[in-house]
Design an enzyme around this catalytic site. Structure first.
Site, short mmCIF file in Angstrom:
data_model
loop_
_atom_site.label_atom_id
_atom_site.label_comp_id
_atom_site.label_asym_id
_atom_site.label_seq_id
_atom_site.Cartn_x
_atom_site.Cartn_y
_atom_site.Cartn_z
N GLU A 194 0.81 -1.18 0.07
CA GLU A 194 0.16 -0.10 -0.22
C GLU A 194 0.88 1.05 0.18
O GLU A 194 1.34 1.79 0.95
CB GLU A 194 -0.91 -0.26 1.44
CG GLU A 194 -1.98 -1.25 1.45
CD GLU A 194 -3.16 -1.00 0.44
OE1 GLU A 194 -3.42 0.30 0.20
OE2 GLU A 194 -3.64 -1.92 0.00
N CYS A 228 -1.95 9.60 2.32
CA CYS A 228 -1.74 8.99 0.92
C CYS A 228 -2.66 9.31 -0.17
O CYS A 228 -2.29 9.26 -1.39
CB CYS A 228 -1.33 7.47 1.07
SG CYS A 228 -2.81 6.73 1.84
P1 NAD Z 1 8.23 4.69 5.17
O1 NAD Z 1 8.15 3.80 3.83
O2 NAD Z 1 9.18 5.60 5.37
O3 NAD Z 1 7.87 3.76 6.44
C1 NAD Z 1 6.99 2.80 6.54
C2 NAD Z 1 7.55 1.59 7.34
O4 NAD Z 1 8.78 1.17 6.84
C3 NAD Z 1 7.95 1.97 8.81
O5 NAD Z 1 7.45 1.06 9.69
C4 NAD Z 1 9.55 1.91 8.67
O6 NAD Z 1 9.99 1.60 9.96
C5 NAD Z 1 9.87 1.13 7.92
N1 NAD Z 1 10.95 1.27 7.12
C6 NAD Z 1 11.47 2.51 6.59
N2 NAD Z 1 12.60 2.48 6.14
C7 NAD Z 1 12.98 1.45 5.86
C8 NAD Z 1 14.08 0.34 5.45
N3 NAD Z 1 15.07 1.30 4.66
N4 NAD Z 1 14.11 -0.63 5.55
C9 NAD Z 1 13.00 -1.44 6.06
N5 NAD Z 1 12.09 -0.93 6.52
C10 NAD Z 1 12.00 0.55 6.65
O7 NAD Z 1 6.70 5.38 4.98
P2 NAD Z 1 6.16 6.48 6.11
O8 NAD Z 1 7.06 7.79 5.92
O9 NAD Z 1 5.95 5.72 7.36
O10 NAD Z 1 4.87 6.84 5.18
C11 NAD Z 1 4.58 7.62 4.26
C12 NAD Z 1 4.40 6.96 3.00
O11 NAD Z 1 3.62 5.81 3.16
C13 NAD Z 1 3.92 7.96 2.01
O12 NAD Z 1 4.63 7.64 0.66
C14 NAD Z 1 2.49 7.52 1.65
O13 NAD Z 1 1.92 7.96 0.45
C15 NAD Z 1 2.53 6.18 2.00
N6 NAD Z 1 1.38 5.84 2.55
C16 NAD Z 1 0.42 4.84 1.95
C17 NAD Z 1 -0.80 4.40 2.35
C18 NAD Z 1 -1.71 3.57 1.48
O14 NAD Z 1 -2.55 3.19 2.07
N7 NAD Z 1 -1.39 3.43 0.35
C19 NAD Z 1 -1.22 4.79 3.76
C20 NAD Z 1 -0.36 5.81 4.27
C21 NAD Z 1 0.79 6.10 3.90
#
Ligand code: NAD
Length: 442
Positions: A194, A228
């Site tokens: 997602e 998002c």
């Molecule tokens: P992110 O990808 O930075 O983090 C998400 C998760 O991944 C966190 O739990 C984090 O600990 C982990 N993570 C971060 N970097 C990592 C790495 N290098 N390796 C492994 N795991 C890692 O996202 P965010 O900043 O928490 O959220 C924002 C993003 O999420 C935006 O792009 C937004 O559009 C998207 N989003 C999508 C939805 C949806 O339903 N499609 C909903 C909410 C947010």
């Protein structure tokens, strides 16, 4: 797989979860406020009540959703009874983001549990208070073997991804989505991703501009634009632009007052890193409204930008904050030129009273889901699949779809023994003509 749970015991644990969430609702709301000043109304509407409703729906339907489903048998197998069994995948890893940190962690978890899986849930490290309350709630309700919460950041998530899972459900950025997909590929683990993207919001010359502005201000500045599916940029017919901007200014002021920094209804940017990212997007731009920032409070005002450059920082990546670029187009053809500059978005919105135009916009472009004459609200109908396409993600959930997503659908043919038609068995001599006739008839 050693772990097995019957449907009734899953249902009982979800009833317990519902009870504990209701009892802790104020603490959850407080945690969301402490993490980034999420307004109470938004915390209730988009986090706690959302989960309470999802839980009630799952509890009510779990027996029905889990039942084997009879399907019409194929005549080729005559005589048989054919059905689908839904069974759990096994060990499921759920990785959640920070922007709706309670809802986006709990929503997939509820369905994964309902479908009979064991769950390891990794909430976001950027919302530590919410993560702590999630841990507390889960430990009150579930046995470790049913649901475990692992708190932590990148390193902990990478350690989790290095293990073998039967399903991975990830919500977050496109960049991390690719890391997740790569880790999953090692064991051919199925994934739901997602993700995000640049969501266009198209407004043509027939649109009700006042109402459009009201609905866009709501969907864009909810959670301070850190949604998002928030509109990422406006594409408006040139002649309507200045009227629309006037309505937008009025609606922003109506919602958040003259000084949105003092409004209890406007959230903060999650951290300084994101504050810097967003502030640097505003700096080189033509600000037509807002533009105020305050690093101490991680505040960025609802901001409108007059945008005419697709190469600007603002138009390069998903904004994910309270900044809204407004781009104008003269001819319809320019809309598709601009949208096709980007990967397939998670959402698309069109404001128009021209039914043909609106229909054309939603069918021309590929995107996760969206609305005609509204923003964001497609998320709230549990009968609509929620998910992206292409770079905005793969797989969709909500309501029964979530239960089905976390279930392997096993197709079974139960053949009767009272008849055994000889046609399919060797020797095949003289059978080809009969086979052809039968296939034509089917
Ligand atoms: P992110 O990808 O930075 O983090 C998400 C998760 O991944 C966190 O739990 C984090 O600990 C982990 N993570 C971060 N970097 C990592 C790495 N290098 N390796 C492994 N795991 C890692 O996202 P965010 O900043 O928490 O959220 C924002 C993003 O999420 C935006 O792009 C937004 O559009 C998207 N989003 C999508 C939805 C949806 O339903 N499609 C909903 C909410 C947010």
């Amino acid at each position: 797989m050693n772990y097995k749970s019957d449907i009734q015991s899953r249902k009982e644990s979800l009833i317990k979860l519902l009870d504990v969430i209701i009892k802790h609702e104020n603490e959850i709301i407080q945690a969301l406020y402490d993490d980034f000043k999420k307004p109470k109304f938004e915390a209730i509407a988009t986090e706690t009540s959302y989960i309470i409703t999802e839980l009630k729906d799952t509890i009510k339907n779990i027996h029905n959703w889990s039942k084997p489903k009879r399907v019409r048998p194929s005549l080729l197998n005559f005589p048989s009874t054919d059905y689908i069994i839904k069974e759990p995948y096994g060990k499921v890893l759920i990785i959640a983001p920070w922007n709706y940190p309670f809802q986006l962690a709990l929503c997939p978890m509820i369905s994964a549990v309902a479908a009979g899986n064991q769950v390891v849930l990794k909430p976001s490290e950027l919302t530590p208070k919410t993560s702590a309350i999630i841990l507390e709630i889960i430990e009150k309700v579930f046995q470790h073997e049913q649901v475990t919460v692992i708190e932590g950041g990148v390193e902990e998530t990478q350690n989790l991804l290095a293990q073998r899972w039967d399903y991975i459900f990830f919500t977050g950025s496109v960049a991390v989505g690719k890391i997740v997909a790569k880790a999953a590929a090692k064991h051919l683990t199925p994934v739901t991703l997602e993700l995000g993207g640049k969501n266009p919001c198209i407004i043509d010359e027939t649109a009700n501009l006042k109402l459009a502005a009201k609905r866009i201000v709501w969907g864009k500045f909810l959670n301070a634009g850190q949604t998002c599916i928030a509109p990422d940029y406006i594409l408006i017919q040139k002649d309507m632009k200045s009227h629309f901007v006037d309505f937008m200014k009025k609606e922003i002021t109506k919602a958040f007052g003259i000084n949105p920094i003092d409004s209890p209804d406007f959230a903060r940017i999650i951290n300084e890193k994101n504050w810097h990212r967003l502030s640097s997007m505003i700096e080189p731009q033509k600000v037509i409204f807002g533009g105020d920032t305050a690093i101490k409070q991680c505040y960025i005002a609802p901001t409108l930008i007059d945008e005419d450059n697709l190469d600007s920082l603002l138009m390069k990546e998903e904004i994910f904050g309270p900044i809204l670029p407004i781009i104008s187009y003269k001819e319809e053809i320019e809309i598709s030129k601009i949208i096709s500059n980007y990967e397939k978005p998670l959402a698309l919105y069109v404001f128009s009273d021209d039914k043909i135009f609106a229909k054309k916009m939603v069918s021309t472009f590929s995107f996760g889901g969206g609305c005609i004459n509204d923003t964001v609200s497609h998320f709230s109908n549990k009968r609509l699949p929620f998910g992206g396409v292409g770079h905005s993600g793969m797989g969709a959930y909500h309501g029964q779809l979530s239960f089905d997503l976390f279930s392997h659908h096993k197709g079974i043919v139960k053949k009767a023994n009272w008849l055994d038609i000889k046609l399919r068995y060797a020797p095949y001599t003289n059978k080809i003509e009969t086979l052809k006739k039968l296939l034509k008839w089917l």
